[in-house]
Design a protein around this motif. Structure first.
Motif, PDB file in Angstrom:
ATOM      1  N   ASN A  73      -3.089  -0.025  -3.325  1.00 31.63           N
ATOM      2  CA  ASN A  73      -2.002  -0.977  -3.494  1.00 31.63           C
ATOM      3  C   ASN A  73      -1.566  -0.969  -4.771  1.00 31.63           C
ATOM      4  O   ASN A  73      -2.047  -0.775  -5.945  1.00 31.63           O
ATOM      5  CB  ASN A  73      -2.785  -2.298  -3.210  1.00 31.63           C
ATOM      6  CG  ASN A  73      -3.410  -2.516  -1.949  1.00 31.63           C
ATOM      7  OD1 ASN A  73      -3.128  -1.537  -1.243  1.00 31.63           O
ATOM      8  ND2 ASN A  73      -4.332  -3.405  -1.835  1.00 31.63           N
ATOM      9  N   ILE A  77      -4.146   8.027   7.874  1.00 35.75           N
ATOM     10  CA  ILE A  77      -3.405   8.080   6.612  1.00 35.75           C
ATOM     11  C   ILE A  77      -2.683   9.680   6.749  1.00 35.75           C
ATOM     12  O   ILE A  77      -1.570   9.905   6.750  1.00 35.75           O
ATOM     13  CB  ILE A  77      -4.028   7.972   5.308  1.00 35.75           C
ATOM     14  CG1 ILE A  77      -4.341   6.686   5.019  1.00 35.75           C
ATOM     15  CG2 ILE A  77      -3.280   8.517   4.234  1.00 35.75           C
ATOM     16  CD1 ILE A  77      -5.350   6.442   3.956  1.00 35.75           C
ATOM     17  N   GLY A 106       2.127  12.298  -1.742  1.00 38.69           N
ATOM     18  CA  GLY A 106       2.076  10.888  -1.400  1.00 38.69           C
ATOM     19  C   GLY A 106       3.446  10.368  -0.790  1.00 38.69           C
ATOM     20  O   GLY A 106       4.359  11.084  -1.033  1.00 38.69           O
ATOM     21  N   ASP A 123      -4.522  -1.352   5.422  1.00 36.54           N
ATOM     22  CA  ASP A 123      -4.906   0.064   5.415  1.00 36.54           C
ATOM     23  C   ASP A 123      -4.476   0.819   6.725  1.00 36.54           C
ATOM     24  O   ASP A 123      -4.991   0.400   7.783  1.00 36.54           O
ATOM     25  CB  ASP A 123      -6.328   0.175   5.049  1.00 36.54           C
ATOM     26  CG  ASP A 123      -6.639  -0.193   3.683  1.00 36.54           C
ATOM     27  OD1 ASP A 123      -5.808  -0.129   2.864  1.00 36.54           O
ATOM     28  OD2 ASP A 123      -7.931  -0.057   3.446  1.00 36.54           O
ATOM     29  N   GLY A 136       0.965  -1.153   0.004  1.00 41.92           N
ATOM     30  CA  GLY A 136       0.200   0.078   0.245  1.00 41.92           C
ATOM     31  C   GLY A 136       0.618   1.041   0.049  1.00 41.92           C
ATOM     32  O   GLY A 136       2.014   1.097   0.503  1.00 41.92           O
ATOM     33  N   THR A 137       0.493   2.357  -0.872  1.00 39.84           N
ATOM     34  CA  THR A 137       1.041   3.565  -0.500  1.00 39.84           C
ATOM     35  C   THR A 137       0.038   4.677  -0.252  1.00 39.84           C
ATOM     36  O   THR A 137      -1.446   4.338  -0.748  1.00 39.84           O
ATOM     37  CB  THR A 137       1.686   3.960  -1.872  1.00 39.84           C
ATOM     38  OG1 THR A 137       2.185   5.288  -1.668  1.00 39.84           O
ATOM     39  CG2 THR A 137       0.621   4.097  -3.156  1.00 39.84           C
ATOM     40  N   GLN A 138       0.221   5.701   0.408  1.00 42.30           N
ATOM     41  CA  GLN A 138      -0.654   6.739   1.127  1.00 42.30           C
ATOM     42  C   GLN A 138      -0.525   8.025   0.192  1.00 42.30           C
ATOM     43  O   GLN A 138       0.537   8.414  -0.053  1.00 42.30           O
ATOM     44  CB  GLN A 138      -0.598   6.889   2.526  1.00 42.30           C
ATOM     45  CG  GLN A 138      -0.868   5.363   3.382  1.00 42.30           C
ATOM     46  CD  GLN A 138       0.264   4.313   3.153  1.00 42.30           C
ATOM     47  OE1 GLN A 138       1.314   4.766   3.435  1.00 42.30           O
ATOM     48  NE2 GLN A 138      -0.263   3.318   2.886  1.00 42.30           N
ATOM     49  N   TRP A 154      -6.310   8.648   1.385  1.00 36.82           N
ATOM     50  CA  TRP A 154      -6.535   7.397   0.733  1.00 36.82           C
ATOM     51  C   TRP A 154      -5.310   6.546   0.658  1.00 36.82           C
ATOM     52  O   TRP A 154      -4.144   7.054   0.446  1.00 36.82           O
ATOM     53  CB  TRP A 154      -7.720   7.472  -0.401  1.00 36.82           C
ATOM     54  CG  TRP A 154      -6.717   7.959  -1.618  1.00 36.82           C
ATOM     55  CD1 TRP A 154      -6.164   7.044  -2.449  1.00 36.82           C
ATOM     56  CD2 TRP A 154      -6.426   9.059  -2.206  1.00 36.82           C
ATOM     57  NE1 TRP A 154      -5.568   7.679  -3.613  1.00 36.82           N
ATOM     58  CE2 TRP A 154      -5.667   9.014  -3.269  1.00 36.82           C
ATOM     59  CE3 TRP A 154      -6.948  10.360  -1.744  1.00 36.82           C
ATOM     60  CZ2 TRP A 154      -5.499  10.082  -4.046  1.00 36.82           C
ATOM     61  CZ3 TRP A 154      -6.612  11.481  -2.475  1.00 36.82           C
ATOM     62  CH2 TRP A 154      -5.906  11.490  -3.662  1.00 36.82           C
ATOM     63  N   THR A 155      -5.885   5.180   0.551  1.00 37.31           N
ATOM     64  CA  THR A 155      -4.633   4.298   0.115  1.00 37.31           C
ATOM     65  C   THR A 155      -4.830   3.416  -0.804  1.00 37.31           C
ATOM     66  O   THR A 155      -6.069   3.364  -1.449  1.00 37.31           O
ATOM     67  CB  THR A 155      -4.310   3.395   1.366  1.00 37.31           C
ATOM     68  OG1 THR A 155      -3.133   2.393   1.342  1.00 37.31           O
ATOM     69  CG2 THR A 155      -5.277   2.345   1.652  1.00 37.31           C
TER      70      THR A 155
END
Length: 427
Positions: free
Chosen positions: A340, A313, A300, A309, A255-257, A337-338
């Motif tokens: 994938n 965030i 981000g 998650d 995941g990245t935020q 938000w996150t």
């Protein structure tokens, strides 16, 4: 049947209007069944339709639901591992072919936007920002490397020059790539989906592939229908699940935020990024940011291995944003938000064929916006019998994560911690 909506992101809130698309509730016949309506699937479908194939696309949720509609929106050339790493791995001949393809994805995006009149806030110019002298030396080497493969739209920037394009005093210098840039990623996907349908392609949303019946005449089953096809393209990436077990074994969802500010106004936006370029730094766990069409800042960073998650965030990303831009301390965050992406151990994409008629591409490892558009072209070429470029990717070596699926998360997190520590210490 459950209806999966878009996550509550800035992109979903500002998406162009699109017609509802039905779920598959019958049996259909097609030349090619594409699993996944993200960039890889949509790019494949467009190239195949332009070549005269009939195409049916199955999407488990909505067009661009996964990484294609949630990413930072940056057009970044090359791969997650650069051409020199590929050259050391596979030798000069294969690297030559892959090297010349490394800059094609961005051109494909611009061609699609122009040809199909896609409204996605396309802007030119991307900056790689160096925080240390070592990172600046890497950018100097990267410029020479990319120019060796014919990519010349590059400018090295010293500390004074980079301050002209980004109002941040962290950077010692950087490199400007004018063939880079940024887009509204969900609107790009929606525009490509409309182009697919304009050429006669069919897209079914809320239609997850639950089983593939392999063989000479493969069948893809959904909860309420099935697709009989001559070929299948598997393009689910981080959202594929365990549909194809042999693909899940050599990859890991991460995941990245991302956060998005309230509108900044013209003056503040122009102060932060006067030329409206996008920026990413050169750290192993990098930060990236850009302005939106309505003058918000999208920022981000961070990686969550295993794609959990995070509970908050904004608490993770806002401090990173304020370190770069302390002048935003009173600015409100409107969206967080996150999403994938799919990581491979080599950080290089995995491309191949299962049997005679199931093709796949996955594992962009965070470099997906441009690569996926190239992948669609390469997969379409292979289905047409032109496999040289497909084979160049398919022959890249790939390995399972140490310790299998149970230990891939802690091992990867440990490696990331090590490289992140090196970044902080300036090694």
């Amino acid at each position: 049947m459950a209806n999966t909506p878009y996550p509550q992101s800035y992109y979903a809130a500002s998406a162009n209007p699109v017609p509802p698309r039905p779920a598959l509730q019958e049996e259909v016949q097609t030349d090619v069944c594409v699993i996944g309506a993200g960039y890889t699937g949509l790019s494949s479908a467009l190239f195949l339709l332009e070549a005269g194939f009939s195409v049916t696309v199955l999407e488990a949720a909505k067009v661009g639901f996964g990484a294609s509609g949630r990413n930072g929106g940056q057009i970044v050339n090359s791969y997650s591992r650069d051409i020199d790493v590929i050259e050391r791995t596979v030798g000069p001949k294969q690297a030559q072919l892959l090297g010349h393809m490394a800059f094609e994805g961005g051109r494909i995006i611009r061609e699609r936007v122009a040809k199909y009149n896609i409204q996605c806030d396309l802007k030119d110019g991307g900056v790689f920002a160096a925080l240390t002298a070592k990172q600046m030396g890497h950018l100097e080497s990267q410029k020479r490397l990319w120019e060796r493969f014919g990519h010349t739209q590059l400018e090295l920037m010293d500390q004074k020059r980079i301050r002209e394009v980004v109002d941040c005093d962290q950077y010692l210098g950087g490199m400007l790539d004018m063939s880079g840039g940024h887009i509204h990623p969900l609107n790009l996907a929606l525009g490509e989906a409309a182009a697919v349908e304009s050429l006669g392609g069919k897209i079914y949303e809320q239609s997850p592939a639950v089983r593939i019946e392999r063989g000479a005449n493969p069948v893809v089953h959904t909860p309420q229908g099935k697709v009989r096809a001559k070929f299948i393209i598997v393009a689910g990436n981080a959202y594929l699940g365990n549909l194809v077990p042999e693909l899940a074994a050599k990859s890991m969802p991460c995941g990245t935020q991302v956060i998005t500010t309230e509108p900044l106004g013209e003056d503040l936006a122009r102060q932060l990024l006067p030329q409206d370029y996008c920026v990413e730094d050169c750290n192993y766990l990098l930060d990236y940011y850009r302005l939106t069409g309505d003058k918000r800042l999208i920022f981000g960073g961070g990686v969550v291995y295993g794609a959990r998650d995070p509970a908050n965030i904004e608490a993770i990303i806002r401090p990173k944003m304020l370190k770069a831009f302390p002048q935003l301390k009173d600015v409100k965050i409107d969206y967080a938000w996150t999403g994938n992406f799919l990581l491979t151990l080599s950080r290089l994409p995995q491309v191949g064929r299962l049997g005679d008629n199931i093709y796949y591409s996955q594992g962009c490892s965070g470099h997906g916006v441009t690569y996926t558009h190239l992948a669609g072209k390469v997969l379409a070429e292979a289905l047409r019998g032109q496999a040289e470029r497909f084979d160049a990717f398919a022959e890249l070596p790939h390995y399972p994560f140490p310790g299998g699926q149970m230990l891939r998360v802690p091992f990867s997190a440990l490696g990331a911690w090590y490289y992140s520590l090196r970044d902080r210490l300036g090694f």
